[in-house]
Design a protein around this motif. Structure first.
Motif, short mmCIF file in Angstrom:
data_model
loop_
_atom_site.label_atom_id
_atom_site.label_comp_id
_atom_site.label_asym_id
_atom_site.label_seq_id
_atom_site.Cartn_x
_atom_site.Cartn_y
_atom_site.Cartn_z
N GLU A 108 27.35 54.88 58.14
CA GLU A 108 27.24 56.98 58.16
C GLU A 108 25.59 57.26 59.31
N LEU A 109 24.78 56.03 59.25
CA LEU A 109 23.80 55.88 60.31
C LEU A 109 23.86 56.03 61.48
N GLY A 110 25.48 55.72 62.54
CA GLY A 110 25.68 55.71 64.06
C GLY A 110 24.58 53.90 64.02
N ILE A 111 24.45 52.90 63.79
CA ILE A 111 23.84 51.59 63.77
C ILE A 111 25.56 50.69 63.69
N GLU A 112 25.34 50.04 64.52
CA GLU A 112 26.10 49.17 64.56
C GLU A 112 25.61 47.68 64.38
N PHE A 113 25.65 46.92 63.62
CA PHE A 113 24.92 45.37 63.96
C PHE A 113 26.10 43.94 64.59
N VAL A 114 25.27 43.61 65.76
CA VAL A 114 25.53 42.81 66.30
C VAL A 114 25.25 41.67 65.58
N PHE A 115 25.61 40.55 65.42
CA PHE A 115 25.18 39.47 64.63
C PHE A 115 25.26 38.07 65.53
N LEU A 116 23.68 37.60 65.44
CA LEU A 116 23.71 36.49 66.27
C LEU A 116 24.84 34.73 65.69
N PRO A 117 24.88 34.04 66.34
CA PRO A 117 25.67 32.61 65.34
C PRO A 117 24.77 32.34 64.93
N PRO A 118 24.84 31.47 63.46
CA PRO A 118 24.16 30.92 62.68
C PRO A 118 23.51 29.88 63.87
N TYR A 119 22.15 30.13 63.61
CA TYR A 119 20.76 29.16 63.04
C TYR A 119 20.22 29.55 65.12
N SER A 120 20.42 30.59 65.84
CA SER A 120 19.87 31.00 67.22
C SER A 120 18.88 31.84 67.48
#
Length: 181
Positions: A108-120
């Motif tokens: 809704e806020l126009g924010i997109e998460f870009v998730f890092l690989p685990p443990y990085s």
């Protein structure tokens, strides 16, 4: 003739930390071993939620608990300070970041998460900023929690003006970017 409106996007970094007034990464040395740092060992209950913006306004906020509702509040504060464009938010895989409520409100806020690989964590450019912030806490003695919070806020915002924390990230993931404004 149709005209296309270009949507501005920014790459930014998001993370939580728990800096405390007794951080002691600074070491003192003397011949007779009499030099010490006396600091109160008082902890503060709130966590710091940081938003390191490369091209917008960085934000730091404080929450007593890191749950999906407080992450949503932090996202709303970020959008309030950065009202234009899409925000691509590089973040770790903390459970509250993946929560349905968080993801819906981010959309809704126009924010997109870009998730890092685990443990990085080294891939998140906000981590060196937290490290420098904790280094600056080290020699300070704080009068009370308000003084400590004010110091954290001022230091975080001052440090966040440095693009150098993200230089390696930019070179690796955005190699065609010549210059950030």
């Amino acid at each position: 003739m149709k005209t296309r409106r270009m949507i501005q996007s920014s790459w930014d970094f998001f993370d939580e930390a728990w800096p405390q007034p007794f951080e002691n990464s600074q070491r003192m040395w003397s011949f007779d071993r009499t030099v010490t740092i006396e600091k109160p060992l008082v902890t503060f209950p709130w966590r710091s939620v940081g938003f390191y913006a490369l091209t917008g306004q960085s934000v730091i906020t404080y929450k007593e608990r890191l749950v999906k509702e407080t992450i949503v509040e932090a996202l709303e504060e970020i959008r309030e300070q950065n009202p234009r464009g899409r925000i691509l938010l590089v973040a770790d895989n903390y459970g509250s970041h993946h929560a349905k409520l968080t993801q819906e409100r981010a959309d809704e806020l126009g924010i997109e998460f870009v998730f890092l690989p685990p443990y990085s964590p080294t891939l998140n450019a906000i981590e060196p900023l937290w490290k420098d912030l904790k280094r600056e806490i080290s020699p300070e003695i704080f009068e009370d929690k308000d003084h400590f919070r004010e110091f954290l806020t001022e230091t975080f915002l001052r440090l966040s003006h440095r693009v150098s924390f993200a230089a390696d990230w930019i070179e690796t993931f955005l190699p065609n970017v010549q210059k950030l404004c």
